[in-house]
Design an enzyme around this catalytic site. Structure first.
Site, PDB file in Angstrom:
ATOM      1  N   LYS A  77       0.863  -1.191   0.000  1.00  0.00           N
ATOM      2  CA  LYS A  77       0.000   0.000   0.000  1.00  0.00           C
ATOM      3  C   LYS A  77       0.895   1.236   0.000  1.00  0.00           C
ATOM      4  CE  LYS A  77      -3.698   1.999   2.884  1.00  0.00           C
ATOM      5  NZ  LYS A  77      -4.532   1.727   4.084  1.00  0.00           N
ATOM      6  N   SER A 152      -9.435   1.785   3.278  1.00  0.00           N
ATOM      7  CA  SER A 152      -8.612   2.576   2.387  1.00  0.00           C
ATOM      8  C   SER A 152      -7.625   1.752   1.564  1.00  0.00           C
ATOM      9  CB  SER A 152      -7.843   3.614   3.202  1.00  0.00           C
ATOM     10  OG  SER A 152      -6.975   2.979   4.116  1.00  0.00           O
ATOM     11  N   SER A 176      -9.375  -0.733   7.376  1.00  0.00           N
ATOM     12  CA  SER A 176      -8.901  -0.581   6.002  1.00  0.00           C
ATOM     13  C   SER A 176      -8.285  -1.804   5.347  1.00  0.00           C
ATOM     14  CB  SER A 176      -7.886   0.556   5.933  1.00  0.00           C
ATOM     15  OG  SER A 176      -8.585   1.757   5.872  1.00  0.00           O
TER      16      SER A 176
HETATM   17  N1  GLN Z   1     -12.722   3.827   7.025  1.00  0.00           N
HETATM   18  C1  GLN Z   1     -11.938   4.200   8.162  1.00  0.00           C
HETATM   19  C2  GLN Z   1     -11.560   5.655   8.085  1.00  0.00           C
HETATM   20  O1  GLN Z   1     -11.851   6.259   7.103  1.00  0.00           O
HETATM   21  C3  GLN Z   1     -10.747   3.308   8.280  1.00  0.00           C
HETATM   22  C4  GLN Z   1      -9.518   3.796   7.660  1.00  0.00           C
HETATM   23  C5  GLN Z   1      -8.318   2.926   7.914  1.00  0.00           C
HETATM   24  O2  GLN Z   1      -8.430   1.846   8.528  1.00  0.00           O
HETATM   25  N2  GLN Z   1      -7.155   3.405   7.494  1.00  0.00           N
HETATM   26  O3  GLN Z   1     -10.992   6.181   8.991  1.00  0.00           O
END
Ligand code: GLN
Length: 485
Positions: A77, A152, A176
């Protein structure tokens, strides 16, 4: 076509000279090339990957000892540092930036002979649930390109889903790794907070962030997890508990069935898709028939977890992202302004996207003098209650079952103008990050809309093995993808 099933089978094929690391890399490079419209990769390291493959093939053929991840083709990532390669957190503010060092997890992969094929698209600074907040544009779900892959770590999930690499490393601050795995029909594993060093992972919410693994099967997760876990002098929050050999442990027979549990409120929640709900209830019945003891538990804090998560993570993000000002790091507006504050503001306003700006402002607000106690302290108190309750829960059960997401993959642009709706969809994933426990999302089901969805398993801290064992068993018995019941 190159048939990748598991790392174990790939290694057997390499040792039998049926394939080579070069053949694997060539296959994945051509896959990436054929599927550029998915927008999963932001940088592909073609030359490096081929050179490394040749070096590894030579080493193996000469009979030299090989690493545990010999020739395994992995993507990262775009928040993980790989020395002398670009890393941008999918943000304009880091355009052109090259990593100065390897993240500890990346260093450990390389030490065990992995091949890094490229970096994957994600929501900017890992903030999002749909991979639509990226300076490189949205990632598309390989099963239906009008839909999001989740976020994400959306690029990482699609890279594994569409066979653009064998494994991908993502990061999980509030779901994410698990939620995109759920939307794409693959496995997503978030270990205990502190199991893997965060050194070299671009920070979002430091007390929540954890590197996670996206793969097609549990055996591969187990192997990669034991390579990248463990102590690190560069991260004071990393645990020094010994790392188990998860894969060998997984292969040993396990006679004791774990006691399972679920929170009643999670399945009664009004936002939960009715088919996802009925499938979970049927699975619970089926597991009982299979001899598992399953306890229904009360959890009255469900409605507080998303607000607590967004207060605390945005507070941490507002501090973590203050370093990106165009002077110490990041994008600079030209011509520079004479006034330094104005210059910072111009750099940050054009370098950060809308969602990141929203979160920085929210985080700054909840930390501001007049509001600190009303929001930040309150959210910390919720976190403490959750941690206390979690301890009690795992006195009674070994593994907690939960949906991963209230819905299957939604349409691109369906929620992008409604941040609150997007945040509320994190209801089942943020619990594990608020409490630091490990969690995995396993692909078990198919909805009548033909999209996959999974089951989430959680255990107490550092009980990764229980999750891997049960996950493996359930995937073998019920998976990989079963029609909705
Ligand atoms: N959807 C969550 C957020 O927007 C999780 C993001 C993540 O785990 N990096 O914060």
């Amino acid at each position: 076509m190159y048939p990748f099933v598991t790392i174990g089978e790939y290694h057997a094929a390499l040792n039998a000279n049926i394939t080579s690391c070069r053949e694997a890399v060539v296959f994945y490079l051509s896959q990436i090339q054929q599927h550029t419209s998915l927008n999963a990769f932001v940088h592909v390291f073609e030359k490096d990957a081929l050179e490394k493959a040749d070096e590894l093939d030579k080493k193996r053929i000469e009979g030299k000892s090989t690493g545990k991840l010999h020739g395994v083709v992995i993507s990262l990532k775009d928040v993980l540092c790989y020395k002398d390669h670009p890393v941008t957190a999918s943000s304009k503010i880091l355009a052109g930036f090259q990593s100065l060092f390897n993240a500890t997890a990346v260093e450990k992969l390389l030490t065990e002979d992995a091949i890094i094929i490229g970096t994957t698209n994600c929501d900017e600074f890992a903030m999002g649930s749909s991979n639509e907040n990226s300076t490189y544009g949205p990632v598309k779900n390989f099963l239906d390109d009008s839909r999001v892959p989740g976020g994400s770590s959306g690029g990482s999930a699609v890279a594994v889903q569409a066979h653009l690499c064998m494994i991908s490393l993502g990061s999980d601050t509030g779901g994410s790794v698990r939620q995109p795995a759920d939307f794409c029909g693959i496995v997503g594993f978030k270990p205990t907070y502190g199991r893997i060093s965060r050194h070299g992972l671009i920070a979002y919410g430091s007390s929540f962030d954890q590197i996670g693994v996206l793969a097609t099967n549990i055996e591969d997760v187990a192997l990669v997890l034991s390579v990248i876990s463990g102590t690190d002098e560069f991260d004071s929050t990393v645990s020094n508990l010994p790392v188990e050999d998860y894969l060998s442990e997984l292969q040993k027979p396990n006679s004791k069935k774990p006691v399972l549990g679920y929170f009643k409120q999670t399945l009664l929640h009004e936002g939960l898709d009715p088919e996802i709900k009925s499938t979970h209830l049927s699975l619970i019945k089926e597991l009982e028939t299979d001899g598992y003891e399953i306890k229904e538990l009360d959890f009255d804090l469900l409605d507080f977890i998303v607000p607590a998560y967004y207060v605390l993570t945005t507070a941490e993000a507002s501090s973590n992202l203050s370093r990106f000002d165009g002077i110490r790091y990041g994008h600079q507006e030209t011509p520079p302004k004479d006034d330094l504050t104005e210059f910072y503001s111009a750099n940050r306003s054009s370098g950060f996207g809308k969602e990141v700006q929203r979160r920085i402002m929210l985080g700054t607000f909840v930390l501001s003098a007049g509001y600190y106690d009303a929001y930040y302290t309150k959210a910390q108190q919720v976190r403490r209650l959750l941690c206390d309750q979690t301890k009690l829960v795992f006195n009674d059960i070994d593994v907690l079952l939960m949906p991963v997401s209230p819905s299957t993959a939604f349409k691109i642009a369906e929620k992008s103008n409604n941040p609150i709706e997007m945040y509320l969809a994190d209801i089942y994933t943020v619990f594990a990050n608020l409490t630091g426990i490990p969690a995995v999302s396993i692909p078990l089901f198919q909805h009548s809309n033909e999209l996959p969805f999974g089951l989430q398993l959680m255990s107490k801290h550092f009980e990764e093995l229980s999750l891997l064992r049960l996950g493996n068993e359930l995937m073998k018995k019920h998976g990989p993808v079963k029609k909705c019941i």
